[in-house]
Design an enzyme around this catalytic site. Structure first.
Site, PDB file in Angstrom:
ATOM      1  N   LYS A  24       0.826  -1.204   0.000  1.00 29.75           N
ATOM      2  CA  LYS A  24       0.000   0.000   0.000  1.00 29.75           C
ATOM      3  C   LYS A  24       0.870   1.268   0.000  1.00 29.75           C
ATOM      4  CE  LYS A  24      -2.279  -1.444   3.647  1.00 29.75           C
ATOM      5  NZ  LYS A  24      -1.792  -2.855   3.715  1.00 29.75           N
ATOM      6  N   THR A  25       1.911   1.275   0.824  1.00 24.31           N
ATOM      7  CA  THR A  25       2.820   2.424   0.836  1.00 24.31           C
ATOM      8  C   THR A  25       3.543   2.551  -0.498  1.00 24.31           C
ATOM      9  OG1 THR A  25       3.128   2.185   3.230  1.00 24.31           O
ATOM     10  CG2 THR A  25       4.758   3.485   2.033  1.00 24.31           C
ATOM     11  N   ASP A  62      -1.161   6.765   6.215  1.00 23.69           N
ATOM     12  CA  ASP A  62      -1.156   5.350   6.555  1.00 23.69           C
ATOM     13  C   ASP A  62      -2.031   5.122   7.786  1.00 23.69           C
ATOM     14  OD1 ASP A  62      -0.495   2.710   6.307  1.00 23.69           O
ATOM     15  OD2 ASP A  62       1.514   2.896   7.164  1.00 23.69           O
ATOM     16  N   THR A 117      -5.547  -1.365   6.961  1.00 23.53           N
ATOM     17  CA  THR A 117      -5.656  -2.822   7.046  1.00 23.53           C
ATOM     18  C   THR A 117      -7.018  -3.227   7.599  1.00 23.53           C
ATOM     19  OG1 THR A 117      -4.637  -2.752   9.248  1.00 23.53           O
ATOM     20  CG2 THR A 117      -3.173  -3.144   7.373  1.00 23.53           C
ATOM     21  N   ARG A 170       6.482  -8.368   1.502  1.00 28.87           N
ATOM     22  CA  ARG A 170       7.371  -7.890   2.563  1.00 28.87           C
ATOM     23  C   ARG A 170       8.042  -9.069   3.260  1.00 28.87           C
ATOM     24  NH1 ARG A 170       4.443  -4.480   6.935  1.00 28.87           N
ATOM     25  NH2 ARG A 170       4.415  -2.936   5.248  1.00 28.87           N
TER      26      ARG A 170
END
Length: 360
Positions: A78-79, A123, A172, A231
């Site tokens: 997302k980032t 975020d 999230t 990740r």
């Protein structure tokens, strides 16, 4: 622990999946591995195509794109997508987070400092304070904020016009966002867990950037244990690289990857120490359940929120655990994964109506 702090616990746990915590060098490496454009982004085909259309239309109109909401489990990019949006629009990117915006004044200060076309990335936007959320409604829709000066009957609201900007929110827990805020986003993209084939491509790309000699079977082994999350795949690659450098000839093969990930307690399906501890306690100590989540958390020595928000979703998706009205129940697959004989009660529970129930 407050419900709003669950995501923080989840992300903190994932960040320590294979090591205590990523140090500054690891964070720098992780940033270097991020794709810079939509063309470089691997996977998420549906979101990529939709977002590409939104950005191209905005470029042709020479206007800032609609506000974008990105949702999905942690670690899916997302980032990275927020950075890509800014890069694709050749616009500056300003980054903040929901927990950092505790007052409406905090948000007003950020918004009033934006330039035309700038991308603001928030975020964990679901953890923003309620007064700031209400201020954001007007800013997103009319590009204006009202700053209240004074208190009581003498208070006055001073309107401040904002230049057109693009808000990119990441969460999230999309269900915690109030409806009026969700409705103000022009585009909503939900990121799905990656399949092993896409993760293999990601691992190979990262290996090239890290100058790691990686065999195809080694990439497949790492991808298969990465829980569908880039990740985690990149972090496992770095740990396997370390093992290959110290214990082997520096080449990551399937055998080297297996030995390295076994050492770091990541099993062939991606289950880690906590996942296996939950299954072991459920099957060996409680006969497969049903058992309450609080009792299960005590049995594995973890907080209830950690078990419920970190381990349980992956175990449910993997078909090892089911939620029932009476508590958590191990499925036949869980017994088989632990190498234990499947009791008749587990076979019956697999077809019980109880297993179709989700948490209240």
């Amino acid at each position: 622990m407050h419900e709003d702090d669950l995501t923080r616990a989840e992300e903190d746990y994932f960040s320590s999946l294979t090591v205590a915590e990523a140090d500054g060098d690891d964070r720098a490496v992780e940033a270097a591995l991020r794709p810079k454009t939509l063309d470089e982004l691997i996977g998420q085909q549906r979101v990529r195509e939709q977002l590409s259309l939104v950005l191209e239309a905005a470029r042709q109109r020479e206007r800032a794109p609609d506000h974008v909401l990105l949702s999905g489990p942690p670690g899916l990019g997302k980032t990275t997508l927020a950075m890509i949006i800014a890069a694709e629009m050749s616009a500056p990117l300003r980054i903040t987070s929901g927990p950092a915006i505790t007052h409406a004044g905090d948000l007003a200060a950020i918004l009033s400092g934006l330039n035309e076309g700038e991308v603001l990335f928030v975020d964990e936007i679901h953890r923003m304070s309620r007064p700031a959320e209400e201020m954001l409604y007007l800013a997103m829709e009319d590009f204006r904020v009202d700053v209240v000066i004074g208190k009581g009957p003498g208070a006055t609201a001073i309107p401040i016009d904002l230049p057109p900007f693009t808000l990119v929110g990441a969460t999230t827990r999309a269900g915690l966002l109030p409806g009026p805020l969700r409705d103000r986003f022009g585009f909503t993209g939900h990121l799905e867990l990656y399949d092993p084939q896409d993760l293999e491509l990601i691992v190979r790309r990262s290996a090239g950037l890290l100058d790691v000699t990686l065999r195809d079977d080694g990439a497949a082994e790492i991808a298969g244990r990465s829980r569908g999350t880039p990740r985690i795949a990149n972090r496992l690659l770095r740990r396997v690289r370390d093992y290959a450098q110290v214990k082997a000839d520096g080449t990551v093969t399937q055998e080297v990857a297996q030995k390295a990930l076994d050492l770091y307690e990541v099993d062939p399906l991606g289950l880690d120490r906590l996942d296996l501890a939950v299954l072991d306690a459920l099957c060996r100590r409680f006969g497969g359940g049903p058992v309450g989540i609080s009792t299960l958390a005590v049995a594995v020595g973890e907080e209830r929120e950690t078990v419920e928000e970190v381990a349980e979703p992956f175990l449910v998706r993997s078909g090892f655990l089911a939620r029932t009205p009476r508590g958590r129940v191990a499925t036949p697959a869980a017994w088989e994964h632990l190498g234990l004989p499947v009791p008749a009660s587990a076979e019956a529970a697999a077809w019980s109506k109880d297993t179709l129930w989700d948490e209240a």
